[in-house]
Motif scaffolding. Structure first.
Motif, PDB file in Angstrom:
ATOM      1  N   MET A  72       0.833  -1.201   0.000  1.00  0.00           N
ATOM      2  CA  MET A  72       0.000   0.000   0.000  1.00  0.00           C
ATOM      3  C   MET A  72       0.868   1.251   0.000  1.00  0.00           C
ATOM      4  O   MET A  72       1.745   1.413   0.851  1.00  0.00           O
ATOM      5  N   ALA A  73       0.636   2.137  -0.951  1.00  0.00           N
ATOM      6  CA  ALA A  73       1.316   3.432  -0.952  1.00  0.00           C
ATOM      7  C   ALA A  73       0.833   4.252   0.236  1.00  0.00           C
ATOM      8  O   ALA A  73      -0.346   4.218   0.590  1.00  0.00           O
ATOM      9  N   ILE A  74       1.760   5.006   0.847  1.00  0.00           N
ATOM     10  CA  ILE A  74       1.381   5.804   2.008  1.00  0.00           C
ATOM     11  C   ILE A  74       1.741   7.282   1.830  1.00  0.00           C
ATOM     12  O   ILE A  74       1.080   8.141   2.408  1.00  0.00           O
ATOM     13  N   GLU A  75       2.766   7.583   1.035  1.00  0.00           N
ATOM     14  CA  GLU A  75       3.100   8.987   0.810  1.00  0.00           C
ATOM     15  C   GLU A  75       3.969   9.130  -0.427  1.00  0.00           C
ATOM     16  O   GLU A  75       4.627   8.185  -0.861  1.00  0.00           O
ATOM     17  N   ASN A  76       3.929  10.345  -0.992  1.00  0.00           N
ATOM     18  CA  ASN A  76       4.714  10.681  -2.167  1.00  0.00           C
ATOM     19  C   ASN A  76       5.561  11.911  -1.850  1.00  0.00           C
ATOM     20  O   ASN A  76       5.118  12.800  -1.126  1.00  0.00           O
ATOM     21  N   SER A  77       6.767  11.936  -2.388  1.00  0.00           N
ATOM     22  CA  SER A  77       7.684  13.023  -2.067  1.00  0.00           C
ATOM     23  C   SER A  77       7.210  14.373  -2.589  1.00  0.00           C
ATOM     24  O   SER A  77       7.676  15.415  -2.125  1.00  0.00           O
ATOM     25  N   ILE A  78       6.269  14.381  -3.543  1.00  0.00           N
ATOM     26  CA  ILE A  78       5.747  15.632  -4.091  1.00  0.00           C
ATOM     27  C   ILE A  78       4.336  15.905  -3.581  1.00  0.00           C
ATOM     28  O   ILE A  78       4.030  16.993  -3.084  1.00  0.00           O
ATOM     29  N   ALA A  79       3.468  14.901  -3.661  1.00  0.00           N
ATOM     30  CA  ALA A  79       2.056  15.093  -3.320  1.00  0.00           C
ATOM     31  C   ALA A  79       1.774  14.972  -1.823  1.00  0.00           C
ATOM     32  O   ALA A  79       0.724  15.404  -1.350  1.00  0.00           O
ATOM     33  N   GLY A  80       2.693  14.364  -1.056  1.00  0.00           N
ATOM     34  CA  GLY A  80       2.498  14.241   0.378  1.00  0.00           C
ATOM     35  C   GLY A  80       1.813  12.946   0.779  1.00  0.00           C
ATOM     36  O   GLY A  80       1.802  11.966   0.029  1.00  0.00           O
ATOM     37  N   SER A  81       1.208  12.954   1.966  1.00  0.00           N
ATOM     38  CA  SER A  81       0.625  11.746   2.559  1.00  0.00           C
ATOM     39  C   SER A  81      -0.728  11.399   1.932  1.00  0.00           C
ATOM     40  O   SER A  81      -1.473  12.270   1.492  1.00  0.00           O
ATOM     41  N   ILE A  82      -1.023  10.092   1.929  1.00  0.00           N
ATOM     42  CA  ILE A  82      -2.349   9.610   1.515  1.00  0.00           C
ATOM     43  C   ILE A  82      -3.137   9.396   2.798  1.00  0.00           C
ATOM     44  O   ILE A  82      -3.118   8.315   3.399  1.00  0.00           O
ATOM     45  N   LEU A  83      -3.811  10.431   3.254  1.00  0.00           N
ATOM     46  CA  LEU A  83      -4.405  10.438   4.589  1.00  0.00           C
ATOM     47  C   LEU A  83      -5.409   9.311   4.831  1.00  0.00           C
ATOM     48  O   LEU A  83      -5.422   8.725   5.922  1.00  0.00           O
ATOM     49  N   PRO A  84      -6.299   8.963   3.870  1.00  0.00           N
ATOM     50  CA  PRO A  84      -7.252   7.879   4.148  1.00  0.00           C
ATOM     51  C   PRO A  84      -6.577   6.555   4.517  1.00  0.00           C
ATOM     52  O   PRO A  84      -7.173   5.737   5.231  1.00  0.00           O
ATOM     53  N   ASN A  85      -5.347   6.346   4.061  1.00  0.00           N
ATOM     54  CA  ASN A  85      -4.678   5.083   4.364  1.00  0.00           C
ATOM     55  C   ASN A  85      -4.240   4.982   5.816  1.00  0.00           C
ATOM     56  O   ASN A  85      -4.055   3.889   6.338  1.00  0.00           O
ATOM     57  N   TYR A  86      -4.085   6.122   6.481  1.00  0.00           N
ATOM     58  CA  TYR A  86      -3.806   6.083   7.918  1.00  0.00           C
ATOM     59  C   TYR A  86      -5.008   5.533   8.681  1.00  0.00           C
ATOM     60  O   TYR A  86      -4.861   4.836   9.687  1.00  0.00           O
ATOM     61  N   ASN A  87      -6.202   5.834   8.218  1.00  0.00           N
ATOM     62  CA  ASN A  87      -7.404   5.280   8.852  1.00  0.00           C
ATOM     63  C   ASN A  87      -7.460   3.770   8.697  1.00  0.00           C
ATOM     64  O   ASN A  87      -7.913   3.058   9.602  1.00  0.00           O
TER      65      ASN A  87
END
Length: 278
Positions: free
Chosen positions: A51-66
């Motif tokens: 599962m992707a969790i963050e990108n160096s340009i776009a930042g964090s994928i917040l729903p995946n923390y949930n």
């Protein structure tokens, strides 16, 4: 051969990471959403998930923390992938034959500088690798897609323009997810160093965050990420996700002990070795 759940399709960047982590070919369970990936791991229908969790340009994928918070999964590894986008066509099609280009909207955005040099119609799709598979199936002589080199290999496509992304140092961080019965287990650190991901919840009072972070003093812990995200059931209250590197498992355990003694609610998502670039 290990069976791995990924968000996306064969030939996607998640697929590349799965093979990179495993060191060879894997059987892919393609999922439409990250939630489906988490469910497949929870139900033990796969060996693990990516599962992707963050990108160096776009930042964090917040729903995946949930998903990390609410599902019976834990982090057992990570990897970093440089995102390289390529323009590909069916065999024999030339650059001058292209009339339209299809890909996921993020891939199109990542290649804006290159695409702006051409007068092609741009079409958004659900997934880069899916676009590649559909291009092969259609046999089109006027359409191109943007996807990974693995997608070109799997679907017998020609790359007519490699590395067309605007920013060369664009990395995505991926997590390896395994099943975890939270009722009976919590990850524990090994003797040596490593990395941990966890969240903590503190009172909504002045100075509480400052006081909480002070509990790490003197323990040689490097906090590499601190991300706040909202608590859905408590408007305007937040949890804090943190990634931290430690040289001593005993020091990390001491940090968690200090937090809990201070009344801080803590949940450890996983303890693992620092990931490498694939």
């Amino acid at each position: 051969m290990k069976k791995v759940a990924i968000q996306g399709y064969r030939g996607s960047f998640h697929h590349i990471v799965a093979e990179g982590i495993e060191g060879g070919e894997v059987e892919i369970l393609a999922c439409d959403t990250f939630r489906e990936v988490a469910c497949a791991v929870e139900q033990q229908r796969v060996d693990y998930g990516i599962m992707a969790i963050e990108n160096s340009i776009a930042g964090s994928i917040l729903p995946n923390y949930n998903l990390l918070q609410n599902c019976d999964i834990h982090i057992t590894g990570e990897a970093y992938l440089r995102i390289r986008q390529n323009l590909m066509v069916n065999r024999g099609v030339k650059l001058e034959d292209i009339c339209e280009v299809e890909s996921h909207h993020m891939a199109l955005l990542q290649c804006t500088d290159y695409l702006d040099k051409h007068r092609w119609q741009l079409i958004e799709s659900a997934d880069t690798a899916l676009s590649a598979a559909q291009l092969q199936a259609s046999g089109s002589r006027t359409k191109a897609v943007i996807a990974s080199s693995l997608a070109a290999q799997l679907f017998n496509l020609d790359i007519v323009a490699p590395d067309i992304h605007t920013i060369s140092d664009n990395y995505t961080r991926f997590l390896r997810l395994d099943y975890c019965d939270r009722a009976v287990e919590e990850p524990t650190p090994c003797e040596g160093g490593g990395k941990a991901s966890l969240y903590f919840k503190i009172s909504n009072t002045s100075g509480s965050l400052y006081d909480t972070l002070g509990r790490f003093e003197g323990l040689d812990i490097n906090m590499t990420k601190l991300q706040s995200y909202p608590i859905p059931t408590e408007p305007w209250h937040y949890m804090f996700h943190t990634d931290m590197e430690f040289s001593s498992g005993a020091n990390f355990a001491k940090a968690i002990e200090r937090l809990r003694e201070h009344g801080v609610e803590v949940h450890i998502y996983g303890i693992y070795q620092k990931g490498k670039d694939l």
